[in-house]
Design a protein around this motif. Structure first.
Motif, PDB file in Angstrom:
ATOM      1  N   TYR A 179       0.827  -1.207   0.000  1.00  0.00           N
ATOM      2  CA  TYR A 179       0.000   0.000   0.000  1.00  0.00           C
ATOM      3  C   TYR A 179       0.862   1.257   0.000  1.00  0.00           C
ATOM      4  O   TYR A 179       2.019   1.239   0.402  1.00  0.00           O
ATOM      5  N   ASP A 199      -0.409   4.111   1.513  1.00  0.00           N
ATOM      6  CA  ASP A 199      -0.891   4.945   2.611  1.00  0.00           C
ATOM      7  C   ASP A 199      -0.776   4.198   3.934  1.00  0.00           C
ATOM      8  O   ASP A 199      -0.747   2.966   3.981  1.00  0.00           O
ATOM      9  N   LEU A 200      -0.695   4.953   5.018  1.00  0.00           N
ATOM     10  CA  LEU A 200      -0.500   4.367   6.340  1.00  0.00           C
ATOM     11  C   LEU A 200      -1.677   3.527   6.791  1.00  0.00           C
ATOM     12  O   LEU A 200      -1.529   2.603   7.589  1.00  0.00           O
ATOM     13  N   ASN A 201      -2.875   3.822   6.284  1.00  0.00           N
ATOM     14  CA  ASN A 201      -4.059   3.059   6.670  1.00  0.00           C
ATOM     15  C   ASN A 201      -4.223   1.775   5.862  1.00  0.00           C
ATOM     16  O   ASN A 201      -5.171   1.019   6.088  1.00  0.00           O
ATOM     17  N   ARG A 202      -3.295   1.554   4.942  1.00  0.00           N
ATOM     18  CA  ARG A 202      -3.334   0.348   4.097  1.00  0.00           C
ATOM     19  C   ARG A 202      -4.674   0.212   3.357  1.00  0.00           C
ATOM     20  O   ARG A 202      -5.286  -0.850   3.328  1.00  0.00           O
ATOM     21  N   GLU A 203      -5.073   1.318   2.755  1.00  0.00           N
ATOM     22  CA  GLU A 203      -6.320   1.320   2.003  1.00  0.00           C
ATOM     23  C   GLU A 203      -6.099   1.527   0.507  1.00  0.00           C
ATOM     24  O   GLU A 203      -6.905   1.093  -0.310  1.00  0.00           O
TER      25      GLU A 203
END
Length: 214
Positions: free
Chosen positions: A41, A43-47
């Motif tokens: 990913y 992004d840090l939110n793994r989205e």
């Protein structure tokens, strides 16, 4: 390529890189693309999945590029590996026995910011840009040498910052212009570049002139 093979390769890469937040991987043999994929990913939110055209900071891999540019100028007889670095940057408080060769090989004895509590305090205050380049040099060059140049080895980021200033001084080019001319353009590296904000500030006295051909 065969979709089954593609999926197997991607699964194998994802397994081997399961501790990596995100990566882009390309495998080519004889110019034929076997796989080109994003893994993980962005992004840090793994989205948001990692796209295949993602760009990454290369951090200390940049030292290899600086070393290549230095050796290119040595071959052109513009620089001398065994000349004192202070010869090219007389305004800096450098030990006169430190040579370009010492800086390249991390044998200069210059201190590194990783040893300084003041640097980590600055990181807590401003994580993205804790110190300016001038502050890096002012503080690290004011420290005592860790050893006599050429007698030992110790990793030194400030040493490569000095090399960068030498490159800019002798060529009258920005780092972006220099690396593009010496490395990126000859190798057709269309997506490798120096971010503009990195070289907006320069050491006092280093002029930026265009038209210098290497």
């Amino acid at each position: 390529m065969n979709q089954t093979l593609h999926n197997r390769l991607k699964a194998a890469l994802e397994t081997s890189l399961d501790q990596t937040f995100g990566a882009v991987v390309a495998v080519r043999i004889n110019g034929k693309r076997l796989i080109e994929t994003g893994i993980g990913y962005q992004d840090l939110n793994r989205e948001i999945s990692m796209p295949t055209d993602a760009t990454f900071y290369i951090y200390s891999v940049t030292k290899s590029l600086l070393a290549t540019a230095i050796l290119h100028l040595v071959r052109k007889e513009i620089l001398n590996l065994d000349a004192p670095a202070q010869y090219y940057l007389p305004e800096l408080s450098l030990d006169p026995t430190i040579t370009i060769r010492h800086l390249l090989s991390h044998t200069s004895g210059l201190s590194d910011y990783g040893e300084m509590p003041s640097y980590f305090n600055a990181v807590k205050t401003m994580p993205s840009i804790p110190w300016s380049r001038e502050t890096f040099l002012d503080i690290t060059l004011a420290q005592r040498l860790r050893f006599t140049p050429g007698t030992d080895w110790a990793y030194s980021n400030p040493g490569y910052l000095v090399l960068r200033y030498i490159l800019e001084r002798v060529t009258h080019l920005s780092l972006q212009q220099l690396l593009h001319q010496v490395i990126f353009a000859p190798l057709a590296l269309q997506k490798t570049f120096v971010p503009k904000r990195v070289f907006e500030k320069t050491i006092k006295g280093v002029k930026k002139l265009s038209g210098y051909t290497l």
